[in-house]
Motif scaffolding. Structure first.
Motif, short mmCIF file in Angstrom:
data_model
loop_
_atom_site.label_atom_id
_atom_site.label_comp_id
_atom_site.label_asym_id
_atom_site.label_seq_id
_atom_site.Cartn_x
_atom_site.Cartn_y
_atom_site.Cartn_z
N ARG A 77 -1.76 -4.52 -3.88
CA ARG A 77 -1.56 -4.84 -2.46
C ARG A 77 -0.20 -4.35 -1.99
O ARG A 77 -0.07 -3.76 -0.91
CB ARG A 77 -1.69 -6.35 -2.25
N THR A 78 0.83 -4.59 -2.79
CA THR A 78 2.18 -4.14 -2.43
C THR A 78 2.23 -2.62 -2.28
O THR A 78 2.83 -2.09 -1.35
CB THR A 78 3.19 -4.59 -3.50
N ILE A 110 -7.01 -1.28 4.11
CA ILE A 110 -6.39 -1.88 2.92
C ILE A 110 -7.12 -3.16 2.52
O ILE A 110 -7.39 -3.41 1.33
CB ILE A 110 -4.90 -2.15 3.16
N ASP A 111 -7.45 -3.99 3.53
CA ASP A 111 -8.18 -5.23 3.24
C ASP A 111 -9.52 -4.93 2.56
O ASP A 111 -9.92 -5.61 1.60
CB ASP A 111 -8.41 -6.02 4.53
N GLU A 153 -0.34 -0.59 -1.60
CA GLU A 153 -1.10 -0.18 -0.42
C GLU A 153 -0.35 -0.50 0.88
O GLU A 153 -0.43 0.23 1.87
CB GLU A 153 -2.46 -0.89 -0.40
N ASN A 154 0.41 -1.60 0.91
CA ASN A 154 1.13 -2.03 2.13
C ASN A 154 2.28 -1.11 2.50
O ASN A 154 2.85 -1.22 3.58
CB ASN A 154 1.65 -3.46 1.96
N SER A 193 -4.57 -1.48 8.21
CA SER A 193 -4.63 -2.83 7.65
C SER A 193 -6.07 -3.19 7.27
O SER A 193 -6.31 -3.76 6.20
CB SER A 193 -4.08 -3.84 8.66
N MET A 195 -8.85 -3.78 -1.01
CA MET A 195 -8.48 -4.87 -1.89
C MET A 195 -9.67 -5.76 -2.23
O MET A 195 -9.77 -6.31 -3.33
CB MET A 195 -7.36 -5.71 -1.24
N ARG A 232 -10.98 -6.65 -5.88
CA ARG A 232 -11.18 -8.04 -6.30
C ARG A 232 -12.56 -8.22 -6.94
O ARG A 232 -12.71 -8.90 -7.97
CB ARG A 232 -11.02 -8.99 -5.10
N LEU A 254 -3.57 -7.29 -8.96
CA LEU A 254 -4.02 -7.23 -7.55
C LEU A 254 -2.85 -7.30 -6.59
O LEU A 254 -2.79 -6.57 -5.59
CB LEU A 254 -5.00 -8.38 -7.27
N ASP A 255 -1.88 -8.18 -6.88
CA ASP A 255 -0.69 -8.28 -6.01
C ASP A 255 0.08 -6.97 -6.01
O ASP A 255 0.57 -6.52 -4.97
CB ASP A 255 0.21 -9.42 -6.49
#
Length: 470
Positions: A22-23, A428-429, A25-26, A425, A432, A436, A18-19
């Motif tokens: 996230r990286t 992306i949230d 996607e960011n 943002s 994610m 999850r 997941l991390d």
């Protein structure tokens, strides 16, 4: 079974995955932020250029003022007066003897009162002050007709031309009225003070107020002790001059004298007026410095570091180049009907490699000394450097001008980038959160499968052991 952390049930590093997602996607957010930083740098750079243009415009405007050219400096021996001079004054020496300073009239009540709060009339009163032929009236309400109330009413009207205060002389009746004319000179002196009842039909007794403040310069009476006003008097090259004030303007054309004390009789002071070319020289050097600062700032903001292969905030920016070229053109476009057609003729040269101006102060000083009017024509003439430079600068820095329009566009771009950043943002949230939930379901399912597998393995092992026991 409950899962305390994603991946525990499955035995997989789902948290790390997941991390990593996230990286990944960011990166989209990082790209937007990088662009916003670049745009913000351009906005700040435009602000820096605008400030430098405004400084140059101010310096150019100073070179367009008459007082910048032919200024005079004053010198006075003694301390009877100080002097300042404008460009209208004529260089020379003047013998000046101050024979009398201007002063204000004061009126002090001859007798005092025991109680400053005691009412002096049984009704309201009007107190009229006549100064220089003009009469102005202050009205005092019935409950304010004490000495203290009358003083307050006088000081409450700044147009009367007189100030009041109460002096305590320490006697049994200590409170005495002191009136002082606000301006110096005989014309500012109180000529008369008259008292009348505010309501003439009420039969108000105003005698005590009249006894306190009534006054007539033609027939002073006994109410007040007067220190008379006096005008300033002086001799300028033995010519008598009289003034209401100790500040005397244009008795000598273009000169302001401020009198401070009287000369000893027969011992005048000497006022010397001499040319002060430093005023012009300073203005010229300030202009050159402002011009060079602007050129240097533009060079820095548009430079490119070849070794680092990195540009500056405005590298390749057309507006910055436009400022640079038009400001330079304004110097060359200036015209003069005097002996000097270019700045180089008076000692201000341009470095051909970088466009920086350099001042030969000796050559400039000679030009100012011998050809001040020609220098003035080049800088302050109708089509001179001041007018040309101010016109070009104003086009860039005025409200709604070139830089203002550019910065408005950049500001809108920053707002759009902010909206884009926020929407990205949020996207992306949401993504994610979906990941999850999916990972949680996977983890739970894997945990259940592992539990069933362990149970089956255990049961099969038990069956195998039963066969062996037989």
């Amino acid at each position: 079974m409950a899962i305390s952390s994603i991946g525990v049930g499955a035995g997989l590093p789902l948290d790390e995955l997941l991390d990593q997602l996230r990286t990944s996607e960011n990166q989209a957010l990082a790209l937007i932020q990088t662009r916003a930083t670049t745009v913000q740098s351009r906005l700040s750079a435009y602000g820096t250029i605008k400030s430098s243009i405004e400084a140059l415009k101010t310096a150019a405007a100073a070179l367009g003022k008459t007082e910048t050219f032919g200024a005079l400096k004053t010198s006075v021996n003694g301390d009877a007066f100080t002097a300042t001079a404008t460009s209208k004054a004529i260089a020379g020496q003047y013998s000046i003897e101050v024979t009398q300073l201007a002063s204000s009239q004061t009126l002090t009540s001859s007798s005092g009162m025991a109680d400053r709060k005691e009412k002096l009339a049984d009704g309201g009163v009007d107190i009229a002050f006549t100064i220089g032929g003009d009469t102005k009236t202050v009205t005092v309400a019935q409950d304010q007709t004490s000495l203290e109330g009358i003083v307050k009413a006088i000081n409450g009207d700044s147009s009367l031309g007189v100030a009041a205060t109460i002096v305590n002389d320490g006697s049994g009746t200590p409170h005495r009225l002191l009136l002082t004319a606000k301006k110096t000179g005989e014309e500012a002196a109180v000529q008369s003070i008259t008292v009348a009842a505010s309501d003439t039909s009420a039969g108000t007794d105003i005698s005590r107020v009249e006894g306190l403040i009534g006054y007539d310069s033609a027939n002073p009476g006994s109410n007040f002790t007067e220190k008379a006003a006096q005008n300033a008097t002086l001799l300028i090259n033995d010519i008598p001059v009289e003034s209401q004030s100790n500040t005397i303007e244009d008795a000598i054309e273009g000169v302001t004298l401020t009198l401070t004390k009287e000369n000893e009789a027969g011992k005048p002071s000497v006022l010397s007026l001499t040319a002060d070319d430093s005023v012009t020289s300073k203005a010229v050097n300030t202009f050159v410095t402002a011009y060079n600062n602007l050129q240097g700032i533009i060079k820095t903001l548009t430079s490119y570091d070849v070794d680092a292969q990195k540009g500056s905030a405005l590298t390749g920016d057309s507006l910055a180049r436009q400022v640079q070229s038009q400001i330079r053109d304004a110097l060359n476009a200036a015209a003069s009907s005097g002996a000097f057609k270019t700045m180089s003729q008076m000692g201000i040269s341009t470095n051909p490699s970088d466009g920086v101006l350099k001042v030969d102060n000796d050559k400039l000083a000679a030009a100012l000394k011998d050809h001040m009017s020609d220098v003035q024509k080049l800088f302050a003439g109708e089509n001179g450097i001041s007018a040309k430079m101010s016109s070009v600068a104003d086009a860039f820095v005025k409200s709604g001008g070139i830089i203002s329009s550019a910065t408005d566009s950049i500001t809108n771009t920053l707002k759009d980038l902010e909206k884009q950043y926020n929407s990205t943002s949020d996207r992306i949230d949401a993504k994610m959160e979906t990941y999850r939930k999916q990972f949680t379901q996977l983890d739970s399912m894997m945990a259940q499968m592992n539990s069933v597998s362990s149970y089956l393995t255990q049961q099969l092992s038990m069956l195998a052991n039963i066969g062996k026991e037989k």
